[in-house]
Design a protein around this motif. Sequence first.
Motif, PDB file in Angstrom:
ATOM      1  N   GLU A 122       0.735  -1.448   0.154  1.00  0.00           N
ATOM      2  CA  GLU A 122      -0.024   0.070   0.008  1.00  0.00           C
ATOM      3  C   GLU A 122       0.902   1.346   0.094  1.00  0.00           C
ATOM      4  O   GLU A 122       1.961   1.203   0.536  1.00  0.00           O
ATOM      5  CB  GLU A 122      -1.010  -0.021   1.084  1.00  0.00           C
ATOM      6  CG  GLU A 122      -1.713  -1.125   1.201  1.00  0.00           C
ATOM      7  CD  GLU A 122      -2.910  -1.107   0.337  1.00  0.00           C
ATOM      8  OE1 GLU A 122      -3.166   0.241  -0.317  1.00  0.00           O
ATOM      9  OE2 GLU A 122      -3.737  -2.074  -0.082  1.00  0.00           O
ATOM     10  N   ASN A 123       0.399   2.581  -0.689  1.00  0.00           N
ATOM     11  CA  ASN A 123       1.014   3.542  -0.803  1.00  0.00           C
ATOM     12  C   ASN A 123       2.379   3.382  -1.104  1.00  0.00           C
ATOM     13  O   ASN A 123       3.265   4.242  -0.803  1.00  0.00           O
ATOM     14  CB  ASN A 123       0.919   4.138   0.696  1.00  0.00           C
ATOM     15  CG  ASN A 123      -0.182   4.331   1.628  1.00  0.00           C
ATOM     16  OD1 ASN A 123      -1.277   4.900   0.841  1.00  0.00           O
ATOM     17  ND2 ASN A 123      -0.699   3.632   2.331  1.00  0.00           N
ATOM     18  N   LEU A 124       2.794   2.824  -2.229  1.00  0.00           N
ATOM     19  CA  LEU A 124       3.983   2.279  -2.849  1.00  0.00           C
ATOM     20  C   LEU A 124       4.643   3.665  -3.379  1.00  0.00           C
ATOM     21  O   LEU A 124       5.723   3.878  -3.087  1.00  0.00           O
ATOM     22  CB  LEU A 124       3.920   1.265  -3.940  1.00  0.00           C
ATOM     23  CG  LEU A 124       5.319   0.792  -4.391  1.00  0.00           C
ATOM     24  CD1 LEU A 124       6.183   0.244  -3.343  1.00  0.00           C
ATOM     25  CD2 LEU A 124       5.071  -0.247  -5.586  1.00  0.00           C
ATOM     26  N   ASP A 125       3.932   4.237  -4.235  1.00  0.00           N
ATOM     27  CA  ASP A 125       4.452   5.729  -4.914  1.00  0.00           C
ATOM     28  C   ASP A 125       5.144   6.714  -3.720  1.00  0.00           C
ATOM     29  O   ASP A 125       6.104   7.205  -3.648  1.00  0.00           O
ATOM     30  CB  ASP A 125       3.326   6.421  -5.438  1.00  0.00           C
ATOM     31  CG  ASP A 125       2.950   5.566  -6.630  1.00  0.00           C
ATOM     32  OD1 ASP A 125       3.734   4.567  -7.096  1.00  0.00           O
ATOM     33  OD2 ASP A 125       1.993   5.869  -7.284  1.00  0.00           O
ATOM     34  N   GLU A 126       4.248   6.807  -2.569  1.00  0.00           N
ATOM     35  CA  GLU A 126       4.803   7.843  -1.467  1.00  0.00           C
ATOM     36  C   GLU A 126       5.927   7.151  -0.650  1.00  0.00           C
ATOM     37  O   GLU A 126       6.813   7.837  -0.422  1.00  0.00           O
ATOM     38  CB  GLU A 126       3.527   7.906  -0.561  1.00  0.00           C
ATOM     39  CG  GLU A 126       2.492   8.791  -0.931  1.00  0.00           C
ATOM     40  CD  GLU A 126       1.424   8.092  -2.177  1.00  0.00           C
ATOM     41  OE1 GLU A 126       0.842   8.736  -2.777  1.00  0.00           O
ATOM     42  OE2 GLU A 126       1.540   7.008  -2.062  1.00  0.00           O
ATOM     43  N   LEU A 127       5.726   5.799  -0.376  1.00  0.00           N
ATOM     44  CA  LEU A 127       6.907   5.092   0.157  1.00  0.00           C
ATOM     45  C   LEU A 127       8.203   5.120  -0.752  1.00  0.00           C
ATOM     46  O   LEU A 127       9.563   5.396   0.153  1.00  0.00           O
ATOM     47  CB  LEU A 127       6.540   3.675   0.644  1.00  0.00           C
ATOM     48  CG  LEU A 127       5.430   3.343   1.377  1.00  0.00           C
ATOM     49  CD1 LEU A 127       5.306   1.908   1.456  1.00  0.00           C
ATOM     50  CD2 LEU A 127       5.692   3.876   2.976  1.00  0.00           C
ATOM     51  N   GLU A 128       7.900   4.993  -2.029  1.00  0.00           N
ATOM     52  CA  GLU A 128       9.243   5.142  -2.567  1.00  0.00           C
ATOM     53  C   GLU A 128      10.068   6.566  -2.515  1.00  0.00           C
ATOM     54  O   GLU A 128      11.172   6.570  -2.537  1.00  0.00           O
ATOM     55  CB  GLU A 128       9.060   4.934  -4.102  1.00  0.00           C
ATOM     56  CG  GLU A 128       8.686   3.710  -4.349  1.00  0.00           C
ATOM     57  CD  GLU A 128       8.303   3.402  -5.995  1.00  0.00           C
ATOM     58  OE1 GLU A 128       8.177   4.452  -6.604  1.00  0.00           O
ATOM     59  OE2 GLU A 128       8.580   2.180  -6.426  1.00  0.00           O
ATOM     60  N   VAL A 129       9.471   7.623  -2.249  1.00  0.00           N
ATOM     61  CA  VAL A 129       9.862   8.856  -2.221  1.00  0.00           C
ATOM     62  C   VAL A 129      10.493   9.215  -0.869  1.00  0.00           C
ATOM     63  O   VAL A 129      11.384   9.747  -0.445  1.00  0.00           O
ATOM     64  CB  VAL A 129       8.785  10.162  -2.506  1.00  0.00           C
ATOM     65  CG1 VAL A 129       9.309  11.540  -2.214  1.00  0.00           C
ATOM     66  CG2 VAL A 129       8.337   9.980  -4.029  1.00  0.00           C
ATOM     67  N   MET A 130       9.443   8.504   0.180  1.00  0.00           N
ATOM     68  CA  MET A 130       9.810   8.747   1.497  1.00  0.00           C
ATOM     69  C   MET A 130      11.363   7.903   2.124  1.00  0.00           C
ATOM     70  O   MET A 130      12.227   8.688   2.664  1.00  0.00           O
ATOM     71  CB  MET A 130       9.060   8.077   2.526  1.00  0.00           C
ATOM     72  CG  MET A 130       7.603   8.940   2.427  1.00  0.00           C
ATOM     73  SD  MET A 130       6.573   8.041   3.121  1.00  0.00           S
ATOM     74  CE  MET A 130       6.795   7.506   4.815  1.00  0.00           C
ATOM     75  N   PHE A 131      11.739   6.951   1.425  1.00  0.00           N
ATOM     76  CA  PHE A 131      12.824   6.083   1.626  1.00  0.00           C
ATOM     77  C   PHE A 131      13.883   5.696   0.779  1.00  0.00           C
ATOM     78  O   PHE A 131      14.967   5.169   1.032  1.00  0.00           O
ATOM     79  CB  PHE A 131      12.242   4.640   2.134  1.00  0.00           C
ATOM     80  CG  PHE A 131      11.302   4.814   3.225  1.00  0.00           C
ATOM     81  CD1 PHE A 131      11.636   5.338   4.614  1.00  0.00           C
ATOM     82  CD2 PHE A 131      10.025   3.996   3.205  1.00  0.00           C
ATOM     83  CE1 PHE A 131      10.693   5.528   5.636  1.00  0.00           C
ATOM     84  CE2 PHE A 131       8.945   4.244   4.153  1.00  0.00           C
ATOM     85  CZ  PHE A 131       9.445   5.041   5.363  1.00  0.00           C
ATOM     86  N   GLN A 132      13.730   6.131  -0.596  1.00  0.00           N
ATOM     87  CA  GLN A 132      14.714   6.125  -1.401  1.00  0.00           C
ATOM     88  C   GLN A 132      15.750   7.153  -1.348  1.00  0.00           C
ATOM     89  O   GLN A 132      15.539   8.209  -0.702  1.00  0.00           O
ATOM     90  CB  GLN A 132      14.319   6.100  -2.970  1.00  0.00           C
ATOM     91  CG  GLN A 132      13.900   7.594  -3.415  1.00  0.00           C
ATOM     92  CD  GLN A 132      13.133   7.642  -4.675  1.00  0.00           C
ATOM     93  OE1 GLN A 132      13.071   6.741  -5.452  1.00  0.00           O
ATOM     94  NE2 GLN A 132      12.766   8.736  -5.191  1.00  0.00           N
TER      95      GLN A 132
END
Length: 227
Positions: A122-132
């Motif tokens: 869930e919320n993969l697009d946001e997580l990619e920005v948060m943790f990449q």
Amino acid sequence: METKQKKPKAIWDAFATRVFCEICKEEVLAGNRPGHTLNAVGYKNLEEKFKVRTKRHYPHDKLKNKWDALKPQYNLWLDLKRAATGLGFDVQKGIITASEEWWTEKIAENSKYSKFKDNPMENLDELEVMFQHINVTGASSIIPGGHAAIDLGEESIEGEDDVPSAANGESVKKEGKRKIEAVARSPKKKARNPMVRQVTRLVDVLATGKKKEEKAEEEIIEYINGR
């Protein structure tokens, strides 16, 4: 005697988690994640925005705990996705399509993988920005989703910053060619940088091919004139 009031328990349902991730993405893109988590400004904005959008007031420590809880989940998804390289992926459902044998093997390795068998991250697009993070090596810098940039370090071309910006695509090509030739023809850089030596050989090959083409054109012109 007054009893100490307990802080309200944070309830992280799907709605609250989605809003949390959306705000975190905004703060990261605003430059408020200098390291592995948000800075003081980022968390202050997160707390205020989260209260406005959800009508729930979660203090800094609750928000920080949620950030710390999402990071290992995202890393777990990345590990599984890497292991599934070459397999199918259902874009609409957001899940990996693999055989039962493959899933049985992966879940035996880590039982936490089972949550992604039939459900997406869930919320993969946001997580990619948060943790990449931006990956930097001694030879190159790569921004996820971007292009690799060659970094010659101390052996960069003198006066390169003074080259005017190209006005169109053709100018960009010519400008890039001049830079490559300038690097390749520098004897100092040939000896010190193996990457430059490779570029030199490439330029030589291209130059040789160009000479052959010019010679062929001359022979054709002479043949036509002779007739």
